[in-house]
Design a protein around this motif. Structure first.
Motif, short mmCIF file in Angstrom:
data_model
loop_
_atom_site.label_atom_id
_atom_site.label_comp_id
_atom_site.label_asym_id
_atom_site.label_seq_id
_atom_site.Cartn_x
_atom_site.Cartn_y
_atom_site.Cartn_z
N ALA A 102 -21.32 1.60 -6.71
CA ALA A 102 -20.64 1.21 -5.47
C ALA A 102 -19.37 0.46 -5.84
CB ALA A 102 -21.54 0.32 -4.62
N PHE A 103 -18.34 0.67 -5.04
CA PHE A 103 -17.09 -0.04 -5.27
C PHE A 103 -16.37 -0.14 -3.92
CE2 PHE A 103 -12.81 -0.92 -6.64
CZ PHE A 103 -12.98 -1.69 -7.78
N TYR A 104 -16.25 -1.35 -3.42
CA TYR A 104 -15.62 -1.58 -2.13
C TYR A 104 -14.47 -2.57 -2.29
CZ TYR A 104 -19.72 0.62 -0.10
OH TYR A 104 -20.71 1.51 0.21
N ILE A 105 -13.39 -2.29 -1.58
CA ILE A 105 -12.28 -3.23 -1.49
C ILE A 105 -12.18 -3.60 -0.02
CG2 ILE A 105 -9.82 -3.61 -1.87
CD1 ILE A 105 -9.89 -1.41 -4.01
N THR A 106 -12.36 -4.89 0.26
CA THR A 106 -12.40 -5.35 1.64
C THR A 106 -11.51 -6.59 1.78
OG1 THR A 106 -14.29 -6.83 1.24
CG2 THR A 106 -14.80 -4.56 1.85
N THR A 107 -11.37 -7.06 3.02
CA THR A 107 -10.70 -8.34 3.26
C THR A 107 -11.63 -9.23 4.08
OG1 THR A 107 -9.65 -7.60 5.31
CG2 THR A 107 -8.40 -7.29 3.28
N ARG A 108 -11.35 -10.49 4.05
CA ARG A 108 -12.13 -11.42 4.87
C ARG A 108 -11.62 -11.35 6.30
NH1 ARG A 108 -12.97 -17.06 1.84
NH2 ARG A 108 -13.16 -17.58 4.03
N LYS A 109 -12.54 -11.39 7.25
CA LYS A 109 -12.14 -11.36 8.67
C LYS A 109 -11.28 -12.56 9.02
CE LYS A 109 -15.62 -8.76 11.19
NZ LYS A 109 -16.62 -8.80 12.26
N ASP A 110 -11.61 -13.71 8.45
CA ASP A 110 -10.88 -14.94 8.78
C ASP A 110 -9.61 -15.12 7.95
OD1 ASP A 110 -12.25 -15.39 6.40
OD2 ASP A 110 -12.69 -17.49 6.86
N ASP A 111 -9.37 -14.25 6.97
CA ASP A 111 -8.18 -14.35 6.13
C ASP A 111 -7.85 -12.98 5.53
OD1 ASP A 111 -6.12 -14.95 4.40
OD2 ASP A 111 -7.28 -16.36 3.18
N PRO A 112 -7.03 -12.20 6.21
CA PRO A 112 -6.73 -10.84 5.72
C PRO A 112 -5.96 -10.81 4.40
CG PRO A 112 -5.42 -11.35 7.67
CD PRO A 112 -6.37 -12.49 7.47
N ASN A 113 -5.47 -11.96 3.94
CA ASN A 113 -4.79 -12.02 2.65
C ASN A 113 -5.74 -12.39 1.50
OD1 ASN A 113 -2.20 -11.26 3.57
ND2 ASN A 113 -1.97 -13.29 4.46
N THR A 114 -7.02 -12.45 1.79
CA THR A 114 -8.01 -12.61 0.73
C THR A 114 -8.72 -11.27 0.59
OG1 THR A 114 -8.33 -14.98 1.11
CG2 THR A 114 -10.09 -13.82 -0.02
N ILE A 115 -8.50 -10.64 -0.56
CA ILE A 115 -9.11 -9.34 -0.85
C ILE A 115 -10.44 -9.61 -1.55
CG2 ILE A 115 -8.80 -7.12 -2.02
CD1 ILE A 115 -6.70 -7.69 0.17
N VAL A 116 -11.48 -8.92 -1.11
CA VAL A 116 -12.82 -9.09 -1.68
C VAL A 116 -13.27 -7.75 -2.24
CG1 VAL A 116 -15.21 -9.79 -1.25
CG2 VAL A 116 -13.34 -10.90 0.01
N PHE A 117 -13.60 -7.77 -3.53
CA PHE A 117 -14.09 -6.58 -4.22
C PHE A 117 -15.60 -6.73 -4.39
CE2 PHE A 117 -9.79 -7.37 -5.53
CZ PHE A 117 -9.20 -6.13 -5.53
N TYR A 118 -16.32 -5.66 -4.11
CA TYR A 118 -17.76 -5.64 -4.34
C TYR A 118 -18.03 -4.45 -5.25
CZ TYR A 118 -22.78 -5.57 -3.46
OH TYR A 118 -24.14 -5.59 -3.62
N ASP A 119 -18.47 -4.73 -6.48
CA ASP A 119 -18.65 -3.70 -7.50
C ASP A 119 -20.10 -3.65 -7.97
OD1 ASP A 119 -15.95 -4.46 -7.36
OD2 ASP A 119 -15.65 -4.48 -9.51
#
Length: 149
Positions: free
Chosen positions: A83-100
């Motif tokens: 699995a590999f996801y690139i997402t952003t936080r709902k409360d901060d679209p300038n924080t990119i969150v990767f889930y690997d």
């Protein structure tokens, strides 16, 4: 004649006992070797699960999202990437969150060696503010216990 038979049977029994001892020793070595291989195999198949957050400069967000759009299908096609996801936080679209999730450490190592990964990480590093925050995770077993080394 009886004494000769007795001596012959005794020699045969001693020889058989020696062979038996050698056989048991070989089985013990094989069992230990199999256990070591199984332990090494279990260690190499432990999944690598990560959550990584990177704060991005707002003016570089569009550039990073374009790079992510190219990068994502390449990563997901890699063997060993579960699995590999690139997402952003709902409360901060300038924080990119990767889930690997990688099948193993070897799969993650292979991922990090890819030219497209190196290129994306260079773009990410130039767009981020500060250091990335990496959280290593472990999968829970059905009994609710963490799988770990």
């Amino acid at each position: 004649m009886k004494a000769t038979r007795f001596v012959a049977m005794t020699v045969l029994m001693v020889a058989s006992a020696g062979d038996l001892h050698a056989l048991w020793a070989q089985q013990a070595r094989n069992t230990t070797a199999n256990e070591n291989r199984e332990e090494q195999s279990n260690m190499t198949i432990e999944k690598v699960i990560m959550l990584i957050e990177a704060k991005i400069q707002p003016q570089r967000r569009a550039e990073l999202l374009d790079a992510a759009h190219e990068y994502l299908p390449l990563v997901r096609a890699e063997p060993g990437v579960e699995a590999f996801y690139i997402t952003t936080r709902k409360d901060d679209p300038n924080t990119i969150v990767f889930y690997d999730i990688y099948r193993s450490q070897a799969a993650q190592d292979l991922h990090l060696q890819q030219d497209f990964t190196k290129k994306f990480l260079t773009t990410l590093k130039s767009a981020q503010v500060g250091d990335r925050v990496r959280t290593n995770l472990v999968e829970l077993s059905p009994e609710g216990k963490a799988h770990s080394k």
